[in-house]
Design a protein around this motif. Structure first.
Motif, PDB file in Angstrom:
ATOM      1  N   LEU A 193      -6.364  11.508   5.266  1.00 33.99           N
ATOM      2  CA  LEU A 193      -5.185  10.682   5.019  1.00 33.99           C
ATOM      3  C   LEU A 193      -5.553   9.722   3.892  1.00 33.99           C
ATOM      4  O   LEU A 193      -6.328   8.791   4.096  1.00 33.99           O
ATOM      5  CB  LEU A 193      -4.774   9.910   6.275  1.00 33.99           C
ATOM      6  N   LYS A 194      -5.031  10.000   2.694  1.00 31.97           N
ATOM      7  CA  LYS A 194      -5.346   9.166   1.524  1.00 31.97           C
ATOM      8  C   LYS A 194      -4.268   8.112   1.357  1.00 31.97           C
ATOM      9  O   LYS A 194      -3.079   8.424   1.265  1.00 31.97           O
ATOM     10  CB  LYS A 194      -5.450  10.024   0.258  1.00 31.97           C
ATOM     11  N   LEU A 195      -4.686   6.854   1.294  1.00 28.86           N
ATOM     12  CA  LEU A 195      -3.755   5.740   1.205  1.00 28.86           C
ATOM     13  C   LEU A 195      -3.548   5.323  -0.247  1.00 28.86           C
ATOM     14  O   LEU A 195      -4.489   4.891  -0.909  1.00 28.86           O
ATOM     15  CB  LEU A 195      -4.288   4.542   2.001  1.00 28.86           C
ATOM     16  N   SER A 196      -2.314   5.454  -0.730  1.00 24.49           N
ATOM     17  CA  SER A 196      -1.958   4.841  -2.005  1.00 24.49           C
ATOM     18  C   SER A 196      -1.381   3.455  -1.771  1.00 24.49           C
ATOM     19  O   SER A 196      -1.449   2.596  -2.647  1.00 24.49           O
ATOM     20  CB  SER A 196      -0.955   5.712  -2.766  1.00 24.49           C
ATOM     21  N   THR A 197      -0.771   3.242  -0.615  1.00 25.39           N
ATOM     22  CA  THR A 197      -0.336   1.906  -0.202  1.00 25.39           C
ATOM     23  C   THR A 197      -1.307   1.396   0.845  1.00 25.39           C
ATOM     24  O   THR A 197      -1.545   2.059   1.853  1.00 25.39           O
ATOM     25  CB  THR A 197       1.083   1.930   0.390  1.00 25.39           C
ATOM     26  N   LEU A 198      -1.853   0.214   0.597  1.00 23.69           N
ATOM     27  CA  LEU A 198      -2.729  -0.417   1.578  1.00 23.69           C
ATOM     28  C   LEU A 198      -1.957  -1.410   2.435  1.00 23.69           C
ATOM     29  O   LEU A 198      -2.225  -1.546   3.631  1.00 23.69           O
ATOM     30  CB  LEU A 198      -3.902  -1.111   0.872  1.00 23.69           C
ATOM     31  N   PHE A 199      -1.008  -2.125   1.821  1.00 20.07           N
ATOM     32  CA  PHE A 199      -0.166  -3.069   2.554  1.00 20.07           C
ATOM     33  C   PHE A 199       1.245  -3.031   1.989  1.00 20.07           C
ATOM     34  O   PHE A 199       1.398  -2.952   0.772  1.00 20.07           O
ATOM     35  CB  PHE A 199      -0.730  -4.497   2.446  1.00 20.07           C
ATOM     36  N   PRO A 200       2.271  -3.067   2.859  1.00 21.33           N
ATOM     37  CA  PRO A 200       2.181  -3.059   4.312  1.00 21.33           C
ATOM     38  C   PRO A 200       1.451  -1.807   4.791  1.00 21.33           C
ATOM     39  O   PRO A 200       1.741  -0.706   4.298  1.00 21.33           O
ATOM     40  CB  PRO A 200       3.643  -3.046   4.775  1.00 21.33           C
TER      41      PRO A 200
END
Length: 383
Positions: A313-320
């Motif tokens: 699961l690669k995150l391009s958005t960290l927050f929210p």
């Protein structure tokens, strides 16, 4: 009659920092204000060359990072799409102005090329130690959008996305990349204009005397005119009413703060960007971002070759933080692995969402060295 040829995509070799500049210009950025600091300096240097060559392009080097972000806020209020770039110590200096941008709802982009810290730390080495600072560095309750990039193409694409989100939700947006990504040179594709969206802030259409700069709307995002365009409004860092004037009335304070959160939280489907690799049948899922996500992707492939049902699961958005995406992979996997070049900053968010449902393993490195595919594969095969 000959058919018109479709314009071909342009391919270039670029550093991550160069790709950030390309993305900013494609998104419509016409103002850069900042102060040079390793390892982000190439962004500023290239902007100094490129911006004066475009219509209305403006570049200014300020006396420090505080002044840099201040100039960006002023340019945005005047109607420009504006950005700055920095690294650890400079990002620390920007925190007060970041809060000012949040409460005044000023769209802008800050690129933070992370390096080792704290303090002067490791100026030329990679790290991911600014993740929680990006979320909570400025004081007070506030919502914020934080993006990441794991390769050079994403530096371009996610810079465009950062500008679009900033304009759409009237908020500062932070793009975190690390020194490795910033100084990696790869072939990237410059998209044609019809292949990407450019969002411009919504401006008021009512007569100027009817305009309220911080009035509630269906989206929670008030229209924003450029200062000098005929709409006069008050801008302050104090808690303010719908006209922009300071207030301490509990009902007005509550309504403002709740709207600042709601305008982002009700559109999480638009804000939270993730990619899934081989997660459909995965027993163990790696959750990663930035350069480490590249190591993780290779490690997952190697694990699959060894018979381990691994996914990424690669995150391009960290927050929210992408809670729903994490819950989706948790529903099938028995173990989550979170590798980071820090002592565990996104893993805190993973554990908060997990709440003890599955096993969470962390891989942490703070010696200025990248986490390698072999180090992640070792954990995947042991699991």
């Amino acid at each position: 009659m000959a058919r018109p040829r479709k314009k071909r995509n342009k391919e270039i070799f670029a550093l991550g920092n160069e790709a950030v500049v390309e993305g900013a210009l494609l998104a419509g950025c016409t103002f850069y204000g900042g102060y040079p600091i390793t390892p982000s300096s190439e962004i500023m240097e290239i902007m100094a060359q490129r911006l004066p060559l475009i219509p209305n392009g403006s570049f200014i080097q300020m006396e420090d990072e505080i002044g840099g972000l201040g100039s960006v806020i002023g340019a945005s209020l005047a109607g420009r799409k504006a950005m700055t770039a920095t690294s650890g110590p400079g990002f620390s200096l920007m925190q007060e102005h970041l809060g000012y941008g949040c409460i005044t709802e000023t769209p802008l982009v800050i690129v933070n090329v992370m390096r080792g810290g704290p303090s002067t730390g490791l100026p030329t080495s990679p790290a991911q130690g600014d993740v929680q600072q990006a979320r909570w560095g400025t004081h007070g309750d506030h919502s914020i959008i934080v993006l990441s990039a794991s390769n050079v193409q994403e530096c371009l694409d996610n810079t465009i996305e950062a500008f679009n989100l900033a304009e759409k939700y009237r908020t500062p947006v932070i793009l975190l990349i690390d020194e490795i990504t910033a100084h990696t040179r790869e072939k990237i594709i410059i998209p044609n204009p019809d292949e990407y969206e450019v969002f411009n802030r919504i401006v008021p259409t009512m007569p100027p005397e009817w305009y309220k700069p911080y009035e509630e709307t269906v989206r929670g995002v008030p229209p924003m005119p450029a200062i000098g365009s005929g709409y006069r409004f008050h801008v302050t860092g104090l808690t303010h009413d719908t006209n922009g004037f300071p207030t301490s009335r509990p009902d007005e304070v509550r309504e403002l703060n709740e709207r600042l959160f709601r305008k982002i939280d009700q559109f999480l489907h638009d804000v939270q960007l993730v990619d899934e690799v081989d997660t459909e049948d995965a027993d163990v899922v790696v959750i990663a971002y930035g350069t480490v996500a590249r190591s993780a992707e290779l490690a997952v492939k190697q694990a699959r070759d060894l018979g381990v049902k691994a996914g990424l699961l690669k995150l391009s958005t960290l927050f929210p933080y992408p809670r729903k995406a994490t819950e989706k992979v948790m529903a099938k996997a028995s173990t989550l692995v979170v590798p980071e070049m820090n002592m565990g900053q996104i893993s805190r968010e993973v554990k908060r969402v997990n709440n003890g449902q599955v096993s969470v393993r962390t891989i942490n490195k703070v010696d200025g060295q990248i986490i390698t595919p072999a180090e992640i594969l070792k954990v995947l095969t042991r699991v």
